[in-house]
Motif scaffolding. Structure first.
Motif, short mmCIF file in Angstrom:
data_model
loop_
_atom_site.label_atom_id
_atom_site.label_comp_id
_atom_site.label_asym_id
_atom_site.label_seq_id
_atom_site.Cartn_x
_atom_site.Cartn_y
_atom_site.Cartn_z
N GLU A 472 73.47 17.08 -22.69
CA GLU A 472 73.59 18.60 -21.90
C GLU A 472 72.73 19.43 -21.80
O GLU A 472 72.62 20.45 -20.94
CB GLU A 472 74.76 19.31 -22.98
CG GLU A 472 76.29 18.50 -22.64
CD GLU A 472 77.15 19.37 -23.59
OE1 GLU A 472 77.07 20.56 -24.22
OE2 GLU A 472 78.46 18.78 -23.66
N LEU A 473 71.66 19.26 -22.87
CA LEU A 473 70.35 20.23 -22.68
C LEU A 473 69.45 19.32 -21.76
O LEU A 473 68.63 19.85 -21.24
CB LEU A 473 69.83 20.63 -24.06
CG LEU A 473 70.51 21.80 -24.69
CD1 LEU A 473 70.07 21.82 -26.24
CD2 LEU A 473 70.62 22.92 -24.27
N MET A 474 69.41 18.09 -21.92
CA MET A 474 68.29 17.32 -21.31
C MET A 474 68.52 17.27 -19.78
O MET A 474 67.47 17.43 -18.99
CB MET A 474 68.40 15.75 -21.79
CG MET A 474 68.03 15.71 -23.09
SD MET A 474 66.40 16.27 -23.55
CE MET A 474 65.25 15.00 -22.09
N VAL A 475 69.63 17.19 -19.26
CA VAL A 475 69.70 17.14 -17.74
C VAL A 475 69.32 18.21 -16.99
O VAL A 475 68.64 17.99 -16.11
CB VAL A 475 71.25 16.85 -17.47
CG1 VAL A 475 71.60 16.68 -16.01
CG2 VAL A 475 71.78 15.38 -18.03
N PRO A 476 69.65 19.56 -17.32
CA PRO A 476 69.19 20.76 -16.97
C PRO A 476 67.57 20.82 -16.75
O PRO A 476 66.93 21.34 -15.74
CB PRO A 476 69.88 21.90 -17.64
CG PRO A 476 71.03 21.42 -18.26
CD PRO A 476 70.60 19.96 -18.59
N LEU A 477 67.13 20.52 -17.85
CA LEU A 477 65.67 20.25 -18.00
C LEU A 477 65.07 19.47 -17.17
O LEU A 477 64.01 19.72 -16.27
CB LEU A 477 65.04 20.10 -19.30
CG LEU A 477 65.42 21.16 -20.73
CD1 LEU A 477 65.05 20.57 -21.91
CD2 LEU A 477 64.69 22.47 -20.18
N LEU A 478 65.67 18.16 -16.88
CA LEU A 478 64.89 17.43 -15.84
C LEU A 478 65.27 17.59 -14.48
O LEU A 478 64.41 17.60 -13.71
CB LEU A 478 66.08 16.04 -16.06
CG LEU A 478 65.78 14.73 -15.08
CD1 LEU A 478 64.29 14.34 -15.06
CD2 LEU A 478 66.75 13.79 -15.13
#
Length: 685
Positions: A472-478
């Protein structure tokens, strides 16, 4: 001139017996002897200094020389009358006051020989004998002459100070030794004689602490211990006794009438003791159970008294590993010589519990970095309370050092249980704290540490539920990185720090390769372009492990994106050559890095290196077989990493050569193009 000098000494420098008796009953009030603060004494000292000026300097020096010959003919003993003691005390005062005029004519070794009978009285006389005034005054003489002590005389002076600080010596003498010792550290900190005396001097100061009542004197003693330990931590292996630790803990829990300075000084001492167990030292001194218990008791008190505030507090901006300290911080206050100066440096913070909490948090980081996995039980039990404490911070704001504590805790969890199973149940609260930090507008250290926490949580997400939470945090960062990062723009223009963000992507690839490729396929319109973007990002990194892991992730994306065109392979071969050259570079560059680190560390109170967490963050990006190359100090076997990268590159090139690409127009490179690129690559490749 001689008559005038004797007249001034008799009137102002010779002390009455009653004043000496009062001083002996409570020497803490006047560390360097009685009478020093009276108007009469100060007027007498001004009078002597006036006599020492031209044209009277030469006659005064001759008079002092004559007096020295007379005193040598009448060596003092512990049974002599008080008048003889007062006369010799006044003469020692002359030797201190006239030091600038005497040093061209009086060798320091001669002064030591003359003073030996006075030094011997420190152990010969009883606790209330007036002749104790002489070894105390001798400390003032040594302090005055400290700038002109020759190197060969330092061992003798340190032996005297070591004797003066012994528990069998009267309190007045032990207190007086603090002054010259502070000067000697500043002047001769690198002298080899300290190696023989330092441990005994630290023990002597620790024993003296148990007898002190005045906050100013307690602070001076603790400050001296802190300086000794800071020097000893460079190469020594001092291990404090359990008795001394009990004294420190007793002093910590007494009411602090020193406006918080005693607590801050105690925290400085404990931090310096913990630093002895830094993992960069070989051989390393393990953190002793009594020291761990004492430190945890103090840390627990700091957290119990702390109330979270709406913003980060001052005082530990350097704690997280940078080594620097602001002039108004608790760290810089620890380096000052007097309690009054330290209080001025701290300002209003000197009496605030927030500053003590900040210093306690730095101690906590030091403990977490040095504790062994077998000692972790008491620390692991405190973790739920710590998370609950941090969750109460208004608006998600955390004090400086909070995320350092969490990163070290997570690394400790992994060391205690290699699968990090006990950490799984805390994913929710930790990720919530990370989310709050990443949603802020600042690209600060908390942002970097949030990425480090995410990296460890991602690496050990052992269940689909845990991986989904981190995703949930990784995808927006990517998505943000793909849409906004440009290799041509300065890294400072990107919202997030690139190094920890790229390490996060590498961990995703190393630990969850299928999820990594799936999410990148969804986020990117062209995997080949994203792979090229990763290779370009690699040049902004310095650590060999991070660069190798980024290149490996780029190779995986290129494979899924069609094999990579000639531009991609040209960039990969060049980046790989740079990694190989960087890993093989030794000598001057490493020496420069070590020198800069030492200089940085000398600017403030130091912390143990984050060996465990640093090593864990590297292991997160690498396959299991390479993790065996992690050393105890947190460094990795870079040669093994380079061999692994070259093998991965060779396999990728072999696959690409057999894929039958036609080359050109953005399509996969042909076998002929790859052969030409390899032939033109650097010698390292």
């Amino acid at each position: 001139v001689g008559g005038l000098c004797e007249l001034g000494c008799a009137a102002a420098l010779r002390l009455p017996a009653e004043e000496v008796r009062d001083w002996l009953s409570d020497p803490e009030d006047q560390l360097l002897g009685p009478g020093g603060a009276t108007d009469l004494r100060q007027a007498g000292e001004h009078f002597v200094r006036a006599l020492a000026q031209e044209p009277l300097e030469a006659p005064l020096v001759q008079h002092i020389a004559n007096r020295m010959r007379e005193e040598l003919e009448r060596p003092l003993t512990a049974s002599d009358a008080f008048d003889a003691v007062a006369r010799k005390d006044a003469f020692l005062s002359l030797l201190s006051l006239c030091q600038p005029q005497l040093k061209p004519h009086l060798a320091f070794e001669q002064l030591l020989s003359f003073s030996s009978p006075a030094a011997a009285l420190a152990v010969q006389a009883s606790g209330q004998a007036p002749c104790l005034l002489l070894p105390v005054r001798l400390c003032l003489v040594i302090r005055s002459w400290c700038g002109d002590i020759p190197s060969q005389a330092v061992p003798t002076v340190l032996q005297w100070m070591e004797t003066f600080l012994q528990e069998r010596c009267p309190k007045a003498v032990r207190l007086a030794a603090l002054g010259p010792l502070r000067e000697l550290i500043g002047r001769f900190s690198d002298h080899e004689a300290w190696a023989q005396s330092q441990a005994a001097l630290i023990d002597g100061c620790m024993a003296l602490l148990a007898e002190l009542k005045a906050p100013e004197v307690q602070w001076r003693c603790l400050n001296l211990v802190h300086l000794f330990l800071s020097e000893e931590a460079e190469s020594g292996r001092y291990e404090i006794t359990e008795r001394s630790l009990q004294r420190l803990l007793l002093l910590w829990r007494q009411p602090d009438s020193g406006e918080g300075l005693i607590c801050l000084a105690l925290l400085d001492v404990l931090r310096a003791l913990v630093l002895m167990s830094c993992r960069s030292k070989q051989p390393r001194l393990p953190l002793s159970p009594p020291l761990l218990a004492c430190a945890l008791a103090v840390i627990s008190d700091c957290y119990a008294l702390h109330r979270p505030t709406g913003g980060a507090t001052a005082g530990t901006g350097a704690a997280a590993g940078s080594g620097g300290g602001s002039p108004g911080s608790a760290e810089s206050a620890a380096l000052l010589a007097g309690a009054a100066e330290a209080a001025c440096s701290l300002g209003d913070q000197g009496s605030s519990s927030a500053t003590i909490f900040d210093s306690g948090c730095v101690l906590f980081i030091g403990v977490l970095r040095t504790v062994d996995s077998g000692q972790a039980a008491s620390l692991v039990g405190f973790f739920p309370q710590l998370l609950e404490h941090y969750s109460r911070s208004p608006g998600g704001s955390l004090h400086d050092g909070a995320l350092d504590v969490l990163v070290e805790y997570c690394a400790l969890f992994v060391e205690v249980a290699p699968g990090a199973e006990p950490l799984q149940r805390f994913y929710g609260p930790i990720l919530q704290l990370c989310r709050g930090c990443l949603e802020g507008a600042q690209k600060d250290r908390n942002c970097e540490l949030s990425f480090a926490l995410l990296q460890i949580l991602l690496a050990y997400a052992g269940t689909p539920e845990a991986l989904a939470q981190v995703r949930e945090l990784m995808v927006p960062l990517l998505n943000f990185w793909i849409a906004n990062y440009s290799p041509q723009a300065p890294p400072s223009t990107f919202r997030y720090p690139l190094h920890p963000l790229l390490q996060l992507f590498c961990t995703w690839h190393a630990r969850h390769p299928q999820d990594f490729r799936q999410q990148f396929k969804v986020a990117a319109s062209s995997l080949a372009q994203v792979a090229l973007l990763l290779v370009a990002s690699c040049r902004l990194l310095r650590p060999v492990v991070a660069r190798a892991a980024v290149l490996d992730a780029a190779l995986a994306l290129a494979k899924d994106g069609g094999g990579g065109d000639s531009t991609f392979w040209r960039e990969v071969l060049q980046a790989c050559g740079e990694v190989i050259a960087s890993a093989s570079r030794k000598g001057a560059s490493m020496l420069l890095v070590q020198t800069l680190q030492a200089l940085r560390s000398s600017l403030a109170t130091k912390l143990p290196v984050p060996a465990r967490s640093s090593g864990q963050l590297q292991c997160c990006m690498l396959p299991q077989e390479l993790q065996q190359g992690l050393r105890g100090d947190g460094t990795m076997d870079e040669a093994a990493v380079v061999r692994w990268l070259v093998a991965r590159l060779a396999a990728a090139l072999q696959r690409a050569s057999g894929s039958g690409g036609s080359g050109g127009g953005g399509a996969a490179a042909s076998a002929a193009e790859l052969q030409a690129l390899i032939a033109g690559a650097s010698a390292e490749v």
